[in-house]
Structures are given as structure tokens and as C-alpha cells.
Design a protein around this motif. Structure first.
Motif, mmCIF file in Angstrom:
data_model
loop_
_atom_site.group_PDB
_atom_site.id
_atom_site.type_symbol
_atom_site.label_atom_id
_atom_site.label_comp_id
_atom_site.label_asym_id
_atom_site.label_seq_id
_atom_site.Cartn_x
_atom_site.Cartn_y
_atom_site.Cartn_z
ATOM 1 N N LEU A 1 0.826 -1.211 0.000
ATOM 2 C CA LEU A 1 0.000 0.000 0.000
ATOM 3 C C LEU A 1 0.862 1.264 0.000
ATOM 4 C CD1 LEU A 1 -2.862 -1.107 2.432
ATOM 5 C CD2 LEU A 1 -3.073 -0.556 -0.005
ATOM 6 N N VAL A 2 1.950 1.231 0.760
ATOM 7 C CA VAL A 2 2.855 2.388 0.784
ATOM 8 C C VAL A 2 3.547 2.527 -0.571
ATOM 9 C CG1 VAL A 2 4.957 3.328 1.804
ATOM 10 C CG2 VAL A 2 3.186 2.315 3.278
ATOM 11 N N LEU A 3 4.076 1.416 -1.074
ATOM 12 C CA LEU A 3 4.726 1.464 -2.396
ATOM 13 C C LEU A 3 3.747 1.962 -3.449
ATOM 14 C CD1 LEU A 3 6.793 -1.853 -2.524
ATOM 15 C CD2 LEU A 3 7.703 0.482 -2.541
ATOM 16 N N HIS A 4 2.495 1.508 -3.348
ATOM 17 C CA HIS A 4 1.510 1.902 -4.355
ATOM 18 C C HIS A 4 1.321 3.425 -4.378
ATOM 19 C CE1 HIS A 4 -1.913 1.809 -6.977
ATOM 20 N NE2 HIS A 4 -2.624 2.480 -6.094
ATOM 21 N N ILE A 5 1.255 4.042 -3.220
ATOM 22 C CA ILE A 5 1.102 5.507 -3.206
ATOM 23 C C ILE A 5 2.304 6.167 -3.878
ATOM 24 C CG2 ILE A 5 0.849 7.554 -1.753
ATOM 25 C CD1 ILE A 5 -0.437 5.841 0.366
ATOM 26 N N VAL A 6 3.474 5.703 -3.506
ATOM 27 C CA VAL A 6 4.697 6.316 -4.043
ATOM 28 C C VAL A 6 4.784 6.106 -5.551
ATOM 29 C CG1 VAL A 6 7.197 6.061 -4.070
ATOM 30 C CG2 VAL A 6 5.965 6.251 -1.886
ATOM 31 N N LEU A 7 4.551 4.864 -5.990
ATOM 32 C CA LEU A 7 4.685 4.560 -7.419
ATOM 33 C C LEU A 7 3.633 5.295 -8.254
ATOM 34 C CD1 LEU A 7 5.288 0.702 -7.217
ATOM 35 C CD2 LEU A 7 6.987 2.424 -7.855
ATOM 36 N N SER A 8 2.471 5.516 -7.706
ATOM 37 C CA SER A 8 1.364 6.062 -8.500
ATOM 38 C C SER A 8 1.217 7.574 -8.348
ATOM 39 C CB SER A 8 0.054 5.384 -8.093
ATOM 40 O OG SER A 8 -0.358 5.815 -6.811
ATOM 41 N N HIS A 9 2.097 8.237 -7.609
ATOM 42 C CA HIS A 9 1.772 9.609 -7.244
ATOM 43 C C HIS A 9 1.876 10.596 -8.403
ATOM 44 C CE1 HIS A 9 6.117 10.541 -6.684
ATOM 45 N NE2 HIS A 9 5.749 11.787 -6.827
ATOM 46 N N HIS A 10 2.434 10.216 -9.542
ATOM 47 C CA HIS A 10 2.373 11.117 -10.702
ATOM 48 C C HIS A 10 1.027 11.009 -11.424
ATOM 49 C CE1 HIS A 10 7.000 11.813 -11.196
ATOM 50 N NE2 HIS A 10 6.523 12.225 -10.058
ATOM 51 N N GLY A 11 0.225 10.063 -11.010
ATOM 52 C CA GLY A 11 -1.185 10.036 -11.424
ATOM 53 C C GLY A 11 -1.460 9.337 -12.734
ATOM 54 N N ARG A 12 -0.559 9.436 -13.685
ATOM 55 C CA ARG A 12 -0.783 8.827 -14.998
ATOM 56 C C ARG A 12 0.518 8.227 -15.513
ATOM 57 N NH1 ARG A 12 -3.812 13.530 -18.319
ATOM 58 N NH2 ARG A 12 -3.435 12.047 -19.989
ATOM 59 N N LEU A 13 0.394 7.175 -16.304
ATOM 60 C CA LEU A 13 1.578 6.517 -16.823
ATOM 61 C C LEU A 13 2.451 7.486 -17.605
ATOM 62 C CD1 LEU A 13 0.031 4.035 -15.858
ATOM 63 C CD2 LEU A 13 0.719 2.858 -17.936
ATOM 64 N N GLU A 14 1.833 8.324 -18.440
ATOM 65 C CA GLU A 14 2.656 9.189 -19.290
ATOM 66 C C GLU A 14 3.415 10.242 -18.496
ATOM 67 O OE1 GLU A 14 -0.576 8.646 -19.380
ATOM 68 O OE2 GLU A 14 -1.614 10.187 -20.511
ATOM 69 N N PHE A 15 3.119 10.380 -17.205
ATOM 70 C CA PHE A 15 3.909 11.270 -16.355
ATOM 71 C C PHE A 15 4.916 10.493 -15.520
ATOM 72 C CE2 PHE A 15 -0.056 14.164 -16.462
ATOM 73 C CZ PHE A 15 0.350 14.674 -17.682
ATOM 74 N N GLY A 16 5.113 9.217 -15.837
ATOM 75 C CA GLY A 16 6.199 8.480 -15.219
ATOM 76 C C GLY A 16 5.808 7.566 -14.075
ATOM 77 N N SER A 17 4.526 7.479 -13.757
ATOM 78 C CA SER A 17 4.098 6.509 -12.750
ATOM 79 C C SER A 17 3.845 5.176 -13.431
ATOM 80 C CB SER A 17 2.820 6.975 -12.040
ATOM 81 O OG SER A 17 3.127 7.726 -10.901
ATOM 82 N N PRO A 18 4.473 4.094 -12.945
ATOM 83 C CA PRO A 18 4.227 2.800 -13.588
ATOM 84 C C PRO A 18 2.841 2.234 -13.303
ATOM 85 C CG PRO A 18 5.778 2.552 -11.764
ATOM 86 C CD PRO A 18 5.535 4.022 -11.928
ATOM 87 N N VAL A 19 2.145 2.741 -12.281
ATOM 88 C CA VAL A 19 0.749 2.346 -12.038
ATOM 89 C C VAL A 19 -0.059 3.602 -11.706
ATOM 90 C CG1 VAL A 19 1.102 -0.042 -11.272
ATOM 91 C CG2 VAL A 19 1.385 1.826 -9.643
ATOM 92 N N VAL A 20 -1.368 3.534 -11.936
ATOM 93 C CA VAL A 20 -2.240 4.664 -11.582
ATOM 94 C C VAL A 20 -2.799 4.431 -10.176
ATOM 95 C CG1 VAL A 20 -2.855 5.202 -13.941
ATOM 96 C CG2 VAL A 20 -4.221 3.541 -12.674
ATOM 97 N N PRO A 21 -3.228 5.506 -9.503
ATOM 98 C CA PRO A 21 -3.728 5.354 -8.128
ATOM 99 C C PRO A 21 -4.996 4.497 -8.080
ATOM 100 C CG PRO A 21 -3.245 7.664 -8.596
ATOM 101 C CD PRO A 21 -3.173 6.923 -9.900
ATOM 102 N N LYS A 22 -4.982 3.497 -7.252
ATOM 103 C CA LYS A 22 -6.109 2.563 -7.144
ATOM 104 C C LYS A 22 -6.643 2.475 -5.721
ATOM 105 C CE LYS A 22 -4.260 -0.135 -10.989
ATOM 106 N NZ LYS A 22 -3.608 -1.386 -11.414
ATOM 107 N N THR A 23 -6.123 3.311 -4.822
ATOM 108 C CA THR A 23 -6.686 3.406 -3.476
ATOM 109 C C THR A 23 -7.002 4.884 -3.223
ATOM 110 O OG1 THR A 23 -4.544 3.785 -2.395
ATOM 111 C CG2 THR A 23 -5.245 1.494 -2.646
ATOM 112 N N PRO A 24 -7.961 5.157 -2.338
ATOM 113 C CA PRO A 24 -8.280 6.559 -2.055
ATOM 114 C C PRO A 24 -7.059 7.334 -1.560
ATOM 115 C CG PRO A 24 -10.002 5.116 -1.186
ATOM 116 C CD PRO A 24 -8.890 4.227 -1.670
ATOM 117 N N GLU A 25 -6.229 6.716 -0.751
ATOM 118 C CA GLU A 25 -5.063 7.413 -0.231
ATOM 119 C C GLU A 25 -4.106 7.787 -1.361
ATOM 120 O OE1 GLU A 25 -6.334 4.634 1.086
ATOM 121 O OE2 GLU A 25 -7.118 5.424 2.978
ATOM 122 N N ALA A 26 -3.914 6.875 -2.309
ATOM 123 C CA ALA A 26 -3.010 7.172 -3.423
ATOM 124 C C ALA A 26 -3.590 8.279 -4.304
ATOM 125 C CB ALA A 26 -2.769 5.900 -4.248
#
Lengths: 324, 324, 324, 324, 324, 324
Positions: free
Chosen positions: D250-275
Motif C-alpha cells: 500500500l505504501v509502495l503503491h502511493i509512491v509509485l502512483s503519485h504522478h497520477g498517470r503513466l505518461e507522467f512516469g508513474s508505472p501504475v495509476v492510483p487505485k486506493t483513495p489514499e493514493a
């Protein structure tokens, strides 16, 4: 073929006995495990669903009851929930020669063909530039196979002018607008514009298949209509001694660029005023036809047509009254 | 032409007296209102800025000091802030015939031309499919003008293999990779792949101009190299009796689709394994060449090359040592 | 498990009695309000639709007839409209242990596993760079759980190499092409390329689930295979004293960038030749496999496969005859 | 270092004698062929152009007059066309130790560092979830090097909070908004949000270089700050026995997704409310800071700032008066 | 209307006798050719499928059994495969007045309306800027029709807050976050932000239809809610003598730009801090509500919700436990 | 103002003494440290660079020598490298009233204004639909300020018809094409089309500034011309009792959708045939004008214009000869 009523004219309770084109064929299994046949049958006036609940009523080889075949059917019209259906008593495969004139089974342009051909020929004959006129004569007048196909093909598989003669009708509609535009933008080379309009979709005659249902040919899928057009123009030019190279490039440029943008399949974008004009008028004509047809043909209630995949939107149907 | 040193070998204080190609020419006005001449001069080894502070030192017609002309210049090398410059004392226009071998003034492939031509010919001669072999012979062996141009053209104006012979070098590089790929993916039709590779960029010979500086021809801008290639293939096929239509379409399909996506100028996307392969290997070869060249030629400090507009990124320069 | 025929081999009228995997399960209501069961059942050779018209014929708990369960079924093959179906007389849930070797129920790589493992091990053993070799040994040879998963996982959920062993087969296919490419582009660091290839999809072993039907794990959805790979590489590097930091970055860079573009999930784009190569060869291999498989497996008539969602196009099926 | 006036305070005619940081260095040639030196010099209060017309006035090695070096300069302020310039009489390279406190030469956060650190520590100490608190303590409290870097780094190279301490200031600003958002959206897990906020940009400490001018490190270019963060979190988790795997994801997910979209460099998009929340608040904070700074710092006339490349628009400067 | 149980509370075997809203109506033909009626019926607590196997059981005019009509139905609950169904014995059309309070048949905000209205009024009354306060009073307090519609409308047709009162609830949620943000970013003009928040979606009251099922009005499709809002603001401003022109533009700017990007339907992008904030908080609130609702309402097994078309992703359902 | 020659007519050696508009003003420092003034000066016929080497030759306040001011200058024409320059001896600021008719200093439509206004009025007077005619009369005939601005504004800041009167000229050009299109597509409501054409860009009168140099007004940047137009139409409609609501929506729809796509700033896409037509003809007219102007005005050698940022391409200049 004996006379038979048009599908569009049938009412509940009518008995239909005649030939129809099979557009869809599905052998299905009911919940109880019995098999039945569900068809979409068409003539030029429209199409309807048909059901045969007892497969033993099929005469002859069941495998011949297939998409794009003509069927001889007998049945009765019923209407459920506003939709007309045909409950079949008999079905058999029909030979093409039994059917007679195919045009009775495919949607066809409303404009009389002879009128359209005359307009095409008159336009070509009236071109002042001798090179352009010769090029167009070679292709549209002196190649009977191409001429025939150009009179028969639809303009597209599903987007606009999807009926026999649609390609010619679309071409002439763009042509008329192009003549008007040349009257307004007087720096345009009218003869070059005319050549571009007449040639811009001529490859559709080979890109599409339209003997029965509309589709893409193998060549259409592998190289596309724009490449075919370029090839045919180059061949025709090769038969005209001393054809000016610059003119060849200008004509090819209009044809190659007429989709307007690379992502729509044009390998180059329009870089001359004539090419820009042909692109816009072609695009406008296709989209307007799709919109007018969508509005005209939607029998549904409400102010909006169903979502059009061609234009990716619904259309507003009510027409504000014209005041002369 | 007498011997003259390569630009790359010049050092501060050296006097240069010889012929150079004018790549850029600008007559400028200094703050004090006096005019001077700023040039970019080149030979095959490189290029440098040159200044003539007194326009009276130009011999002959000043208008002939123009882009793509050869100039006879005399001057002295100075170095400011790491950049070598040439301060000119004399400038005059030179006739092409004075200059002798043009190849001394343009960047040229490192691979010997004869070796490359031999590789091309051997590949064509070794093709098993008689139709494909005949098609390639007609184009690459029996049309001397095309053959000559194919040996001379660069592969692109600015993206990759931007030097004389670059088109042939790039084509052979893709070819070698394609042969290797056919060894691995054994369902590929190797002869078809070879045809696709040899033909995929042959239109660059007419799309680009490369007699002097590299650019686009009018035809290149109006119809593009892919349409030229399709035309030439169709012409050659027309000269081979009974050439199979399906094979014509398959070859055209590779050529038309080799940019991989519509927005990159291919009117169709690859729909056969051979077309898919040629697209990937062509793209890979161009990008790898650009990357290796960028790394090799960057004399700057730091681990990164300047931003490459071709690949829209910087490259990491340090190479991890190979261990055999 | 007793012998049972492969689904692919069954013909109309055959009676089937054996175990099958339930891929889809739907309890439906017929128009008359009676309930029936519609299933998609599979073994490694294929799948078919099955119907049970009388739910009382289910032995045991009806809730256990669920997706991904094994079922013991008895029924007869019928063929309607070209599609084979199974009309069931009996259905019961089967324990996993009854079923024996799972591999009989899932699509599996055609290449023998032992051969592939040997190829993997030989490649690692043959790496000259001691750091790279040690890193790969730690991960692929000395971690039995990862090694086992790497031999079992598919390469993707739906795009390409969608079968057990597919990840290893895909990895080795890219590896072979990469070796060939290193023979051609001799400036490439072959050992670095090999490391990149072997590691580029190793995270798929944890991103995907493949005990029964293929899907994504929670971790796969939350962080993705690229982040897993980076983690595992960092852990392994942490266990190798004095592992060069630059090499760690170079290996990570290949793995992180191998999707080629940010919008495809790579947080960085390839900035070294090795990373560029791995991206292209990975992409090419997946797409070629999908295309060859699509062509091979399409039993339909006509020259074109159905529309492939993986490549967003149809493929042309006829193969031009190879001539040796 | 002796006292010296801030650049921002200088007026026409003032004589400046002191140390400045060289941000740009160019040796140029005037139209008459004489060389001169054009510099951009800075202290923490601002920057200005400086000119040395006679290179003989450089004391010591000319090569040491380079970007990111400190220079001891003497000259006089002149103002042309609204822009302040420094006409130099003397220039020499200065040793770092002469200069003393670097912070006088770099833009620095307005917020006192001690206050920010206290806020960081209090936040971590106040976390209720023991796993999350321990993870953050390990990284921000017990790793002195990371702690120091986290206090010093800017938040970005050019987009927002581009000054020493900017990363910490930005992080705390997002944190304060996040606390407020958790007060409003009460289903959010506040501790998880806090972890995500504190960790989301911590890799910037190694992605960026900020000892002198701001740039990207090699590792930053090769793997990016998101991958660094994931690595550091995994390492820290590895030092906490029994850390819950789901929480790690869950922590990694927030960090990995915090650019919001793949084209901005996040390998995953936010899938939890916190992210999702962390992404929005991070993005908002950076853009608002850029906008407020752009409005505050633009001294130009007119209602609009110059075009901001960060937000790809101009900002409207007049502020509607607040009424309490 | 007499008491009747909520749909959500019904169990297998229960007999239901009461009013329900018809959301979907389909007359279908069974395989045997008999007609039956398939309905989706709803009250505020939920919806279920219903079947009437004998059309003769319809009392009154069959054509009145239509979408968005209320029906009086009697039948029994059955459960197949986990889904609750209603097998009907009787169906008749019901007059609206029989039904009584419509709110029992439509999903409605959980927040009490009176509380929300009070919050709205208190916020407007508390605005310091007299112009802004007057503008908001005119629209939200003194126009009873708009006030009533603002209390009733949903916030969207399908994306978020899709229930009666959803627009007001969404607006107040954004408002609360906006107040918090103004506490943090103290340079923001709080009154301007409040105006922007209250007005940003007010046009939804006319863009959407929500008397029965939710949809778009003709005006909504033709000009959209943003243009309606701009019109209404201009009208209200026209009724306030001497309203400052700059303030009118600033308020309009927030409303026009609140979708953030042109491709999302905003004719301008946010160019003031207040406009930027309103865009982010509006977007965040809608997406968070959709995510929380998706997680809360998904009764399915597994850790993931179904794919959300609103956010184009699945959501992770398990919530990490909060520790106070 | 006394007579003065047009800039375009000046030749090397001519002395110019008169008023010119300052389009660019830069005080620069020469390499030797002396200041000079570099100007771009314009009248309606063109523009040229001008230099004043001795600032003492400026009469009056130097600060008044600013962009958009009129200057009285005296100097001599010189030509370097094909470009005409003006070497100034004297410069002073001139009051607007000295200058007289501004139209002599700004590019202006070639079409006589009176003729265009007559065409506008005749079109409005000829509209059959009384509601539409009244709406247009209110806006274009009875609001003198709008009428005046509509006659004066350019059609754009930089894309097409960038000169005084350009908006009216562009509008009438689209109008003429629209009339022709209504002759061809006879289902179009001509009066509605005319309204859409006349109104589609009327907001440009307030979006742009064009008293001196062309730019955007604050309101233009904050809300854009489309929102202004919608506002004005709503105001005018409000003054016509019983104006049909559907007609208001149809007119607004054309205006709001005339950019064709959301990403080009239209909040809705065209959903009626009239809206679709206006979008296409507006787009075509702007692009054709830009192309014809680009071709006509490019004095350079070669077959291609410079890269046009408006159309993102070069144009082919040679015109194929028309044959009547």
C-alpha cells in the motif's frame, strides 16, 4: 423473378413469398435443446428478423443457407414490441439466376445512374486543361471496367454513402461543392480541383467488395484505396506521352493527402490550396451525408438520434422550420 | 585539386589555403554599421565557422558566395572558448570542376562502397524465389540510374545515417539483422523479408536531395518516398510477365507499412509477419545508429550527450567494459 | 487419473466421461422459467461449451460448480452450426487430487521444459562478466522458488505467450534474437544485454496468477512487474559485496525502460543502446508470436484472422510459399 | 567572507566588490574580432548579467572562470532599458573556502529550517500506526545522510519549489493539506496518507544534484526518483521484522502512483483513495506554488506574467482585494 | 401509498405487492414463439430483474408499461445463482398520484437536505465581499426555482454523486475542502473561491434531467452546463448595479475553466490560483466519491472492484485498519 | 500629416522623413560598450529594421520611444544581403494627433469597407426568418459600438486575416461559401447558417486588442471569444420578447461548437448539420487564406514557403497555369 412486395411495405398478418438476401444466419439452440434458425433478411427497401422454428422445413442442403446467399422464403409477418418479424414456414437456397436483377436486393443511390454518368462525362469533357482532361478520359471513359465499377461501388463500408452508386453520388456531390468553391476562391485552379475530386476515392472500387454484402477486399486491406489510386494514375500518366511531371505530382499530391492528416491514412498532408480544398469538401460531404441520413432514418422518439460511431456523437433531430 | 589538410586536423595558428563547401552564408552588419561575412565551411571531416571582416577581400561576384557553393579561401585558425574558427583573408567562388572529387567535401559512409555493392548483388543473386529475384534485379541491377543513386543517397536528412552512402549502409545493416531474424523465426519467408528490406527506403534516392547539402526534393515533399517506392515497384512488376498479383501486394504491403503506424506516414499498418519484422528492424537500426553516433561523437564532458531531437532524450555515454 | 480423450479429438456422437476444468459457469433461466447450467469446459487441447438441462443431475453441492474448479462430467458431443457442444448427463465437483497432473488441463509451451532450463543455465554459465553472472546465478539458479515460478509462468494474461512456460519460452526467444543482434551490432555489451533480457519480465512470476486461470495478483495490480523486478535485483545486488553501483544502475535501467515509453508503464525511456535493443526485441517477439499464433490457430475461412485486440488489426493468413 | 550587499539591492552607479556564483560563462567575439566575457552572476537574492570587455583583467587561470565556480569580481552597476548590468573591472576565480556559507549564493526556502524539521519530527512521532511510524523513523530520523539531504534538496529542477529546502517545504505543505483533507474525507487512513506524502518525493534527494546549480544526477536520469524511493522503502521494510506485506504494497503503491498517470512516469495509476489523494494534493501544491511565485516575482507591466513553461499558460496577476 | 418493504430487504420466497419504478422494459419472444415481459424495477433501496411469463396478466393498456412509469406489481422473490429475481403474477400501470412521495423510488443523498441548505445559506451569508455575496444571494436564495433545482439535482448522470441531492452534497463537500485549502494557502481569495465552488456546477440543474431516470436535457446536449452557468451569472450580474467588471470576469473564469483542460470541455484553462484550486478540488471530490462508493457497494468477492469506467481502473477494496 | 512614401516603395539610398509605428524597441549595448537603438518600424505597406547608433540623436524623453508609439524619424535606406534597413539620424516621439489617419500604419483589408458593410447589411435585411433577422439587426445594426468594432477588428492575432477589417472580410468570405453550400445541400436551414456565420467570431472584437499592435485583451485571455459571443447573444435574445427558446439554443450551439472539437476550445461538438457546416467552412477559409497569403507574400527563392506555424507545414508555391 415474379413480382414481390417490398419489405418496407409489409404489415402484420401479411404473407410473404419470395426471394430475400440473407445478411445474417445463425443456427441456435433453444433452452429445451431444440434447434432453430434466426435470419436477417433484406431487400433494397430494408431488412427484418426472421425465424424458422422447425429446421426440417428447410428444403435442400442446410449448408447453403449462408450469409450472402439468396433464399426463397415463405412466411407471415408478426409485430412484437414495435418490431416487424417474419415467422417462416419454408426456406430454401435460391440460385442467383432465379433472382434476376440484383439491384432489388441492395440499397442503391436515389439519384438515377444515367443522370450521374452524364454529369461525370460532361464534367470531364468540359475541362480546359488538355493534360488533365486526357488523364480523366483515359481512366473514367476509356477503361470500361473501371467506369462500370465507379458507377456501382459504395463510398464506404459503413461511414457514409453506404449503398450501390454511393461512390459516384458522393464524388459528384463533392464536385458540385468544389465548383462552387472555385467560384468563390478564384485563385484555385479549377481543373486541378476537378481532377482531385474525381480521383480522390476511385480506388474504393477495388478496396471495397460490394457484389453482395459490403466489405474490404484483400488488396484493400493490404494496401488501401489511396495507394491503388496512385498506382492507377501513374499507369494512366504513363500512357500519355510527355505528360508534365509537375502536374503528375500535383494530382498525386491531392489524392495522397486527401485524408488531411497522417493518422487518417494520408502519407502526406495537403500542401497546395487545391489539396486543402479537396480534403475539406470530401470530409464535409461524408459527415453531412451521415448526419442527414441519421436524422432522416431515425424513427425513434425523442430529439436525438442514437450515438453515431461515424461522428462519435448523437445528432439533434428537430429541424428549425425554413422560411422562404 | 591540390592536397589540402582536413579541417579536423587544423590547430590554432595554422594557415589554411584551399577549397571548402559553404553550408551557411550570412552577410551581417556590425554594431558600428560595417558589414562582414559569416560562413559555415565544411569538408568531409567536419565544419567550422569562418569570418571575413572586410568584404572588399571577396574576389569576383559577391552573389556567388552562396549556400552550397564551393569557395576558395585563405585564412588562419584561431580558437576561442574551445571552438575553432577561421579568420579569413581571402574568399572567392570556385567552379565545381576546380574542386575535383566531391566526396572530399561531404560526410561519407565508413564502409567501402565496393564491398557494400558486392553484398547487395550477392544477396539478390542468392534469392531462391524467382519472382522476387527478378523484381530486385530489375530495380537494383538493371536500372543504372537507380543503382547509382542507391549507392550515393543518405538514409535521411537528419535522423540517422546522414551521409553519402548512408542509405545503402543502413539497408545492408537491416538486411543482416533480417537474415539473423529469419534464422530465429523460421516461419518467416526469408525472400519476402529480403525484398522488403531492400525496397523499404529506396524512394529516399528521390525524396532527398544530396548533390550538395541534404534536403527534400519537391517530389519528396509532395508525395514522399513511400509513394515513390510503390510506383517504382508497380512499374517493375509491370515489366515482368505473369508476376503473381498476391506477391505484388505482399511486397507493396511491406513497403507501405514499414513506418509501422499511420501517424508516422504509413497508409497501412503491418498485417503480415514479414511486414512487422521489417518495420521493427528498420526502426531499431536507425535509432541504434543515432544513439551510437551520438555517444561516439560527443566530445563534451559529463556522462550525457546533448538532447537528441531524433530520439527526444539524452544518451548515457559511459560504456560498461566488455569482458570476453 | 484414468486416460481420457483430448477435447480437440472429439467428434459428433462421441460420449465423453472424464475431468475438465470449468472456465465459465452460468446458471441461467429459460424462457419457461426452468433453470439450466451453461459451462465452458477446457483441457490443454482446447475448450467447448457444455449444457446441463436438468440441474437435478448435479451430484453434491451445487455451489462447488464454480469457475476454476475441476468437474467430473459425462455427456455426448453434438455439433450445431459448425460448433462442437457437450450435452451433459452428469456433473459433479472433483477434488484436485483426483485429477492428477494439472498440466493436462492448461495450455502449455510446446518447447520441452528441460531443454529450456538447460538453455537458461548454459547462458548464465557462459557469461564472461563476473558481476553479471553472479547476479543472474543468485536469482535464477540459487533461488529455487523463483526458478520454479520462472519455469511455470505465462508471459502475459492475454497478449502473447499465454500458456504455462510461456514466460521462459518468450525470454529465451528474445535471448536468441539478442545474441544474434550482438553479433551484428558489435558495440553492444553482450553480457549486459543478456542480463537485461533474462530479467526484463521476471516479475511476471509474481504479477500474474496462473495456478488455475490466468489473472493479476494483488501485488501485480498495486505495483506491477517492473517494480517487482527492480526490488528483486536490488535485493540480489545487496547480497553481492562490492557490486559496482554503475552496473546496478545499468541493469536496472534496462529493466525499468523495457516498455519503451512512459505511457506503456516504463518510468524511464531507454537511454543506452542495450536498453534500446532489449525494448525492441521484447516488443517484436511478443507481437510476432501473437501474429503467428493468430494465423496458425484461425480455422475460419477467408484470408483474414479475426480482429486482434493485442495488435488492433486483422492478420493476413495466406503465407507466400517459401522457395529454398 | 566580508559583508557584501545583496544583488537585489544594487542601484545604478553602485560599485560592487565581492563574491558571486557564475551561473553562465561565455567567451564571445565582438564584430571587430576582440574577445570579451559575458557572465550570469548570482547570489541568493537574484542574478544579473555582467560583462568584462578586456580579458586581460582576468586574474589567474582563465579556464577556472567556469560555470558553478565562485568568482571574486569588482565592477559598477549600470541600467539599460530597465535591466541592471554589471560592468566588470576585475575578475578572478575564488576558492570555495574563501566564500564561506554557501547559502548566501543559492535561493533558499523562506521557512526556517529548524521549524520545518521540528514539524517533520512531530508528525512522525505522532503517527498512531506502529508499522508506519517505525518505517518513517528509520528513513527520516535514523538515517542521518538521508535526513540531511531531505532538508537541503530542492523539490524540482525547474518546475516548482526550485530552491534549497524546497523539497522539505513542499512536502510539509502537501502534508498540511493532507491533514486537512483527512479531516474532511473521514474514510481516509490518515497514517497511510502521511506516509505517502512524506515518502512521495524523497528520492529527489538523489535524483537531483544541488551542491551548486540544480540538475539531474546520473542515477536520476537512469532510474528516476520513484524507483529510488521504492528501493529505499523496500530496504527499510527489510529491516523491520514482520512488517506486514500488505502495508508494504500500500505504501509502495502511493509512491509509485503519485504522478497520477503513466505518461507522467508513474508505472501504475492510483487505485486506493489514499493514493488518489496524495497524487492530487502533490500536483496541486506544485502548480499553485509555481503560479503564486510567477505572480509575485513578475516585475513586468501588464496584467499577465510571461508564458510559464511549467503550466503552459500565462497567469493573471491582479489579485482581487480580500475583504475580511 | 401504503407501506411496502424495501427491495433490498426481500428474501427468497417473499411475496411483494406494491409500487415500483420501471427502469427497463422489454417485450421478448421465447424460443417457442411465446411473448413475455422482462423488467428492471427499482425503489430507492435498489433494483431487480422481474419477469412476467403470461402477458395476459397485464391489466389495462400494455403500452403504458414503459420506461420511467410506475407499476403496481405482485409477485414472488426467487434467487438463482446469487441474483434475486421477481416472478410476477400481476402488473398494471400506476398513476403518479397513487405513488405518493417520489423520493421513495430514487436514490437520494444520505445527508439531510435541511442541513445542507442551512450550510449553503450560512456560507453565503458569511461572505465578506459584498459583491460576491450579493451575486450568490441573487442566484441561490432569491430565485426559488433555481434554489429548488439545486437541492434536487444529481451531480452527474453516471460519474459521481449520481442521486437526488448529489449536486448539493458534492458542492458542499468541495466547499468544505476549499475552506480548508484557504486556511493553508493564505494568499487565496477565500470569497472568490467560495463563489467559484458554489457556481461551478450549478448549470447541472438544467443540463441533466432527473424527474425520473437521469439523463441529459436537450439544452444540456446542445450547449452544456458550463455555458448555462456563464449565462446565469451574466444575467444576475446584470441585475446588480455597478458590479465590478473585473470581478465578473474572475468569477466567470473559474466557472469556465473548472474542467481544467480544453479536451474536458473547458473553453479556457485556469489562469488564476482560485481557478486552479477549484478545478483540482472538484476533480478530486468527484473521483474520491466514485472510489469510496465503488469500494463500499461492491459485494463481490476478491480484493478488487469491477472495472470503473469513470476512473478507467479497478479499485483495491481492503482498507488498512486505522489506528487512532 | 504630410504625404510620405510607403515603406514598401523605398529603395537603397532614399531618404525617409516621416511618421512610423514602433513595433519593436530595443536599447542594446555594442561590444565596445556603447549603446544604440534597434527598432522595427512599420506603416501599412510593410515594416523594416532601423538603427540609431547615437542615442543623443533622440529628441525628448527616451522612455517615450516605446512599443506601439508613433515616432517621427529621419534616415537613409541601405540594403544588406537583400534586406532593407533604415539608418536613422533623428528620432522623436510623436503624438497620435500629429499622425492623423491611423489606417496608414496598420495592415488593412484589401476590400473596401463600405462594400463589405453593404454586403453585411443586405444579408441581414434579406433573412426570411423574422426571429433570426431581428437578432442580427439588434447586434450588427443597432449597436453602433459593436458594429464599429466588427468593421475594424482583425480575424485573429496571428493565424489568418491578421489585419484591420480582417474579421469582417473573413466573416463575409465564409458567408459567401455558406450561401453556395446551402444551394447544394438543400436540407440546410439557410437563415440559421447565416446567423451562425455572422456570429461565430463576433467576440473577437473584444477578445483581441487592435488599437495598435494585435494582442489579447484581459477578458479575451480570461474567458475567450466564444463565451463573449454566447453572452451577447443571450443579452440580445433577452431584448426580443417571445424569442423561441429552441432557436436560441440552435444559434448558441453553432457558435459554441464552431471550433469543431473540444481540444480546440469548443465546449460542445457540432450536433446539427448547420453547426457542422459552419465549423468546416470557417476552418477552411482561415487555412486557405493563410495558405494563399503565404504563397503570395513569400519572396524567397525555391518552390516552398517557410514553415507555417499556423498549418504546421510548408506550402508549395508554383501555381499550375489555369486554362480557361
Amino acid at each position: 423473378m415474379a413480382e414481390q412486395p417490398e419489405l418496407r411495405s409489409l404489415k402484420e398478418g401479411d404473407v410473404f413469398n419470395g426471394f430475400l438476401l440473407a445478411q445474417e444466419v445463425a443456427f441456435k439452440t433453444s433452452a429445451k435443446g431444440s434447434e432453430y434458425l434466426e435470419l436477417k433478411l433484406a431487400d433494397a427497401s430494408g431488412e427484418l428478423k426472421a425465424f424458422l422454428w422447425d429446421l426440417r422445413a428447410i428444403e435442400g442442403d442446410m449448408d447453403q443457407v449462408a450469409v450472402d446467399a439468396f433464399l426463397k422464403v415463405k412466411g407471415q409477418i408478426s409485430v412484437y414490441n414495435g418490431r416487424t418479424q417474419l415467422r417462416l414456414d419454408k426456406v430454401r437456397h435460391a440460385q442467383d439466376q432465379e433472382v434476376g436483377d440484383f439491384s432489388r436486393f441492395f440499397p442503391t443511390s436515389q439519384r438515377p445512374l444515367a443522370e450521374m454518368v452524364q454529369e461525370l462525362d460532361a464534367t470531364i469533357a468540359g475541362i480546359g486543361d488538355p493534360w488533365i482532361r486526357r488523364l480523366l478520359e483515359l481512366m473514367f471513359v476509356e477503361e470500361p471496367l473501371l467506369r462500370e465499377a465507379f458507377c456501382k461501388a459504395p463510398a464506404a463500408k459503413s461511414l457514409h454513402h453506404v449503398y450501390l452508386g454511393g461512390l459516384l453520388e458522393h464524388t459528384l456531390s463533392v464536385l458540385d461543392m468544389a465548383e462552387r468553391a472555385c467560384g468563390h476562391y478564384q485563385d484555385l485552379n479549377r481543373d486541378l480541383v476537378v481532377a482531385g475530386v474525381l480521383l480522390h476515392d476511385v480506388g474504393k472500387t477495388a478496396e471495397l467488395t460490394y457484389v453482395r454484402s459490403f466489405g474490404y477486399s484483400d488488396a484493400g486491406n493490404l494496401i488501401g484505396h489511396i495507394s491503388m489510386e496512385a498506382d492507377w494514375i501513374n499507369r494512366a500518366v504513363g500512357r500519355i506521352p510527355d505528360f508534365p511531371e509537375e502536374l503528375r505530382l500535383l494530382v498525386l499530391h491531392i489524392v495522397l493527402s486527401h485524408h488531411g492528416r497522417l493518422e487518417f491514412g494520408s502519407p502526406v498532408v495537403p500542401k497546395t490550396p487545391e489539396a486543402l480544398l479537396v480534403h475539406y469538401l470530401d470530409d464535409l460531404d461524408g459527415k453531412l451525408e451521415a448526419m442527414f441520413r441519421g436524422i432522416r432514418e431515425d424513427a425513434g422518439q425523442g430529439a436525438w438520434t442514437p450515438f453515431s460511431r461515424t461522428l462519435e456523437r448523437m445528432f439533434y433531430k428537430p429541424r428549425w422550420p425554413k422560411i422562404p
